[in-house]
Scaffold this motif. Structure first.
Motif, PDB file in Angstrom:
ATOM      1  N   VAL A 169      12.117  -2.597   4.981  1.00  0.00           N
ATOM      2  CA  VAL A 169      10.354  -3.330   4.328  1.00  0.00           C
ATOM      3  C   VAL A 169      10.805  -3.779   2.267  1.00  0.00           C
ATOM      4  CG1 VAL A 169       9.264  -2.935   6.244  1.00  0.00           C
ATOM      5  CG2 VAL A 169       9.403  -1.314   3.990  1.00  0.00           C
ATOM      6  N   SER A 170      12.002  -3.156   2.410  1.00  0.00           N
ATOM      7  CA  SER A 170      11.820  -3.100   0.784  1.00  0.00           C
ATOM      8  C   SER A 170      12.499  -3.973   0.298  1.00  0.00           C
ATOM      9  CB  SER A 170      12.448  -1.905   0.115  1.00  0.00           C
ATOM     10  OG  SER A 170      14.213  -2.077   0.729  1.00  0.00           O
ATOM     11  N   LYS A 171      13.459  -4.986   1.174  1.00  0.00           N
ATOM     12  CA  LYS A 171      13.894  -6.567   1.210  1.00  0.00           C
ATOM     13  C   LYS A 171      12.828  -7.275   1.294  1.00  0.00           C
ATOM     14  CE  LYS A 171      18.660  -4.438   0.536  1.00  0.00           C
ATOM     15  NZ  LYS A 171      19.400  -3.646   1.542  1.00  0.00           N
ATOM     16  N   VAL A 227      -4.264 -14.788  -4.932  1.00  0.00           N
ATOM     17  CA  VAL A 227      -3.148 -13.866  -5.766  1.00  0.00           C
ATOM     18  C   VAL A 227      -2.058 -12.722  -4.763  1.00  0.00           C
ATOM     19  CG1 VAL A 227      -2.480 -13.223  -7.603  1.00  0.00           C
ATOM     20  CG2 VAL A 227      -3.940 -15.006  -7.774  1.00  0.00           C
ATOM     21  N   VAL A 228      -0.770 -13.068  -4.444  1.00  0.00           N
ATOM     22  CA  VAL A 228      -0.621 -11.285  -4.264  1.00  0.00           C
ATOM     23  C   VAL A 228      -0.164 -10.939  -5.035  1.00  0.00           C
ATOM     24  CG1 VAL A 228       1.413 -10.767  -1.824  1.00  0.00           C
ATOM     25  CG2 VAL A 228      -0.341 -13.630  -1.618  1.00  0.00           C
ATOM     26  N   ILE A 229       0.309  -9.788  -4.837  1.00  0.00           N
ATOM     27  CA  ILE A 229       0.892  -8.497  -6.702  1.00  0.00           C
ATOM     28  C   ILE A 229       1.608  -8.457  -5.543  1.00  0.00           C
ATOM     29  CG2 ILE A 229      -0.179  -7.107  -8.233  1.00  0.00           C
ATOM     30  CD1 ILE A 229      -3.201  -8.514  -7.801  1.00  0.00           C
ATOM     31  N   PRO A 230       2.083  -7.955  -5.729  1.00  0.00           N
ATOM     32  CA  PRO A 230       3.420  -7.073  -4.926  1.00  0.00           C
ATOM     33  C   PRO A 230       3.602  -5.570  -5.315  1.00  0.00           C
ATOM     34  CG  PRO A 230       4.742  -8.602  -5.551  1.00  0.00           C
ATOM     35  CD  PRO A 230       3.158  -8.839  -6.367  1.00  0.00           C
ATOM     36  N   GLY A 231       4.091  -4.184  -4.214  1.00  0.00           N
ATOM     37  CA  GLY A 231       3.866  -3.410  -5.201  1.00  0.00           C
ATOM     38  C   GLY A 231       4.800  -2.378  -4.706  1.00  0.00           C
ATOM     39  N   ALA A 232       5.175  -1.714  -3.995  1.00  0.00           N
ATOM     40  CA  ALA A 232       5.956  -0.470  -3.845  1.00  0.00           C
ATOM     41  C   ALA A 232       5.943  -1.000  -2.001  1.00  0.00           C
ATOM     42  CB  ALA A 232       5.274   1.208  -3.814  1.00  0.00           C
ATOM     43  N   THR A 251       8.785   5.198   5.377  1.00  0.00           N
ATOM     44  CA  THR A 251       7.414   4.907   6.006  1.00  0.00           C
ATOM     45  C   THR A 251       7.238   3.478   6.342  1.00  0.00           C
ATOM     46  OG1 THR A 251       6.893   4.786   3.707  1.00  0.00           O
ATOM     47  CG2 THR A 251       7.109   6.739   3.870  1.00  0.00           C
ATOM     48  N   ARG A 252       7.917   2.577   6.741  1.00  0.00           N
ATOM     49  CA  ARG A 252       7.614   1.253   6.289  1.00  0.00           C
ATOM     50  C   ARG A 252       6.596   1.101   5.938  1.00  0.00           C
ATOM     51  NH1 ARG A 252      11.889  -1.812   9.473  1.00  0.00           N
ATOM     52  NH2 ARG A 252       9.625  -2.947  10.786  1.00  0.00           N
ATOM     53  N   VAL A 253       5.522   0.935   4.702  1.00  0.00           N
ATOM     54  CA  VAL A 253       4.886   0.806   4.400  1.00  0.00           C
ATOM     55  C   VAL A 253       4.710  -0.294   3.239  1.00  0.00           C
ATOM     56  CG1 VAL A 253       2.577   1.189   3.285  1.00  0.00           C
ATOM     57  CG2 VAL A 253       3.565   2.286   4.998  1.00  0.00           C
ATOM     58  N   ILE A 254       4.105  -0.804   3.174  1.00  0.00           N
ATOM     59  CA  ILE A 254       3.763  -2.130   1.996  1.00  0.00           C
ATOM     60  C   ILE A 254       3.143  -1.905   1.021  1.00  0.00           C
ATOM     61  CG2 ILE A 254       4.503  -4.242   0.592  1.00  0.00           C
ATOM     62  CD1 ILE A 254       6.710  -5.330   3.193  1.00  0.00           C
ATOM     63  N   SER A 255       3.127  -0.960  -0.293  1.00  0.00           N
ATOM     64  CA  SER A 255       1.992  -1.632  -0.767  1.00  0.00           C
ATOM     65  C   SER A 255       1.493  -2.478  -1.630  1.00  0.00           C
ATOM     66  CB  SER A 255       1.412   0.255  -1.549  1.00  0.00           C
ATOM     67  OG  SER A 255       1.463   0.995  -0.193  1.00  0.00           O
ATOM     68  N   GLY A 256       0.090  -2.923  -2.470  1.00  0.00           N
ATOM     69  CA  GLY A 256       0.100  -3.566  -2.833  1.00  0.00           C
ATOM     70  C   GLY A 256      -1.268  -4.024  -3.219  1.00  0.00           C
ATOM     71  N   SER A 257      -1.499  -5.298  -3.783  1.00  0.00           N
ATOM     72  CA  SER A 257      -2.929  -5.326  -3.676  1.00  0.00           C
ATOM     73  C   SER A 257      -2.965  -7.165  -4.030  1.00  0.00           C
ATOM     74  CB  SER A 257      -3.699  -5.374  -4.831  1.00  0.00           C
ATOM     75  OG  SER A 257      -2.787  -4.936  -5.818  1.00  0.00           O
ATOM     76  N   ARG A 258      -3.927  -7.841  -3.812  1.00  0.00           N
ATOM     77  CA  ARG A 258      -4.659  -8.928  -2.794  1.00  0.00           C
ATOM     78  C   ARG A 258      -5.784  -9.144  -4.084  1.00  0.00           C
ATOM     79  NH1 ARG A 258      -0.679  -8.522  -0.951  1.00  0.00           N
ATOM     80  NH2 ARG A 258      -0.273  -9.364   1.425  1.00  0.00           N
ATOM     81  N   ARG A 259      -5.419 -10.788  -5.123  1.00  0.00           N
ATOM     82  CA  ARG A 259      -6.762 -10.907  -6.288  1.00  0.00           C
ATOM     83  C   ARG A 259      -6.805 -12.173  -5.706  1.00  0.00           C
ATOM     84  NH1 ARG A 259      -3.884 -10.664 -10.448  1.00  0.00           N
ATOM     85  NH2 ARG A 259      -3.864 -12.275 -10.878  1.00  0.00           N
ATOM     86  N   LYS A 269      -6.423  -3.516  -2.206  1.00  0.00           N
ATOM     87  CA  LYS A 269      -5.343  -2.662  -2.505  1.00  0.00           C
ATOM     88  C   LYS A 269      -4.963  -2.889  -0.874  1.00  0.00           C
ATOM     89  CE  LYS A 269      -4.687   0.856  -6.287  1.00  0.00           C
ATOM     90  NZ  LYS A 269      -5.906   0.304  -6.894  1.00  0.00           N
ATOM     91  N   ARG A 270      -3.778  -3.204  -0.434  1.00  0.00           N
ATOM     92  CA  ARG A 270      -3.397  -3.329   0.654  1.00  0.00           C
ATOM     93  C   ARG A 270      -2.326  -1.894   1.116  1.00  0.00           C
ATOM     94  NH1 ARG A 270      -4.085  -7.907   4.218  1.00  0.00           N
ATOM     95  NH2 ARG A 270      -1.633  -8.544   4.116  1.00  0.00           N
ATOM     96  N   HIS A 271      -2.486  -1.549   2.214  1.00  0.00           N
ATOM     97  CA  HIS A 271      -1.247  -0.967   2.443  1.00  0.00           C
ATOM     98  C   HIS A 271      -1.151  -1.170   3.667  1.00  0.00           C
ATOM     99  CE1 HIS A 271      -1.556   1.935  -0.538  1.00  0.00           C
ATOM    100  NE2 HIS A 271      -3.025   2.214  -0.847  1.00  0.00           N
ATOM    101  N   GLN A 272       0.385  -1.853   3.946  1.00  0.00           N
ATOM    102  CA  GLN A 272       0.632  -2.399   5.348  1.00  0.00           C
ATOM    103  C   GLN A 272       1.567  -1.982   6.055  1.00  0.00           C
ATOM    104  OE1 GLN A 272       1.206  -6.468   3.722  1.00  0.00           O
ATOM    105  NE2 GLN A 272       0.742  -6.861   4.926  1.00  0.00           N
ATOM    106  N   TYR A 273       1.595  -1.284   6.669  1.00  0.00           N
ATOM    107  CA  TYR A 273       2.499  -0.457   8.289  1.00  0.00           C
ATOM    108  C   TYR A 273       3.390  -1.388   9.016  1.00  0.00           C
ATOM    109  CZ  TYR A 273       4.617   2.472  11.863  1.00  0.00           C
ATOM    110  OH  TYR A 273       5.825   3.166  12.091  1.00  0.00           O
ATOM    111  N   PHE A 274       4.791  -2.047   8.669  1.00  0.00           N
ATOM    112  CA  PHE A 274       5.507  -2.321   9.495  1.00  0.00           C
ATOM    113  C   PHE A 274       5.763  -2.106  10.503  1.00  0.00           C
ATOM    114  CE2 PHE A 274       4.739  -7.046   7.493  1.00  0.00           C
ATOM    115  CZ  PHE A 274       4.768  -6.295   6.170  1.00  0.00           C
TER     116      PHE A 274
END
Ligand SMILES: C[S@@+](CC[C@H](N)C(=O)[O-])C[C@H]1O[C@@H](n2cnc3c(N)ncnc32)[C@H](O)[C@@H]1O
Length: 261
Positions: free
Chosen positions: A151-153, A177-182, A187-195, A211-216
């Protein structure tokens, strides 16, 4: 965000999604896979109907469920002349879906975009259980979602980027707007946010950030859930044009069949 702002934002978002998002390829793929015989089909999170409307036009009996009134308004407008499509507004994780369907569709990347207060893994598993309950024995489940190896790539963007921008028919201008996070490969989780940046025709501009935490889920995870619930996985592809699921093609396109009563 007050109720008026919420109304303006949600109207704008449903409008821009309707204008800018193209699901034609997926809809054509579904038409080919489901064949010409009229089927009873349920689509979870049908939104404005980019997938289920072509299926209704092809003669299938469609039930669409979605919690977003503004998205459903687009479906109602487009489906006015089709008596074989019904849309129900509800949270798909809190009410029953009905039963006896020939096919259930969880398309358009729904697995990683479920709106819920619950833990996303629980919600994803529950989605599959609900699809199982809605199907008749022998019925088919379609799932498709982005399934990166790491998921990091997957979202290498460091800077925020504009996903949608435009002006709706009420004169509201907006940017999503998509704001990338960690992103954690463990964990296959991408955290970030949307504005959302909204400029109404009248009234003050405003922004809203979520805020969004997406588990892939890895493919193995999704298949393990499916087998445990009582499905047989019949095919796995990497796209809608016969691509194999491999390192280059990571859109998990899965067909499973309800095999156990
Ligand atoms: C990608 S959009 C819809 C795409 C759809 N194919 C279309 O043509 O508009 C995802 C949809 O999932 C719906 N959704 C997400 N979580 C939901 C939930 N818990 N219950 C019902 N609908 C949900 C949203 O309201 C949204 O309409």
């Amino acid at each position: 965000m007050n109720e008026t702002q919420k109304d303006i934002l949600k109207y704008w978002y449903a409008w821009i999604y309707e204008q800018d998002e193209d699901e034609t390829l997926m809809a054509q793929y579904l038409l080919d896979q489901l064949g010409p015989k009229p089927l009873r089909i349920l689509e979870a999170a049908c939104g404005g109907g980019k997938l289920c409307l072509p299926l209704a036009k092809a003669g299938h009996q469609i039930t669409g469920i979605d919690q977003d009134k503004y998205m459903l308004d687009h479906l109602h407008r487009k489906a006015a002349e089709h008596s074989n499509i019904q849309a129900i507004q509800m949270d798909m994780l809190s009410r029953p879906w009905g039963s006896g369907y020939d096919a259930v569709i969880l398309g358009a990347n729904l697995m990683v975009n479920i709106v819920t207060e619950r833990d996303s893994k629980c919600a994803q598993k529950n989605l599959l259980e609900r699809a199982y309950d809605a199907l008749k024995t022998g019925g088919r489940l379609f799932i498709d979602y982005d399934c990166p190896l790491e998921v990091s790539k997957w979202h290498p963007a460091i800077n925020e980027w504009v996903c949608f921008e435009g002006t709706d028919d009420h004169g509201t201008h907006g940017r999503y707007v998509v704001i990338p996070g960690a992103a954690s490969d463990r964990t296959r989780v991408i955290s970030g946010s949307r504005r959302w940046e909204i400029i109404p025709l009248e009234g003050e501009p405003f922004t809203y950030t979520e805020k969004r935490h997406q588990y892939f889920p890895a493919l193995e995870q999704t298949c393990a859930w499916l087998y445990r619930i009582g499905f047989t996985v019949e095919s796995i592809g990497g796209g809608y044009q016969g691509e194999p699921f491999d390192n280059q093609h990571r859109r998990a396109v899965i067909w499973a069949r309800k095999t156990i009563l």
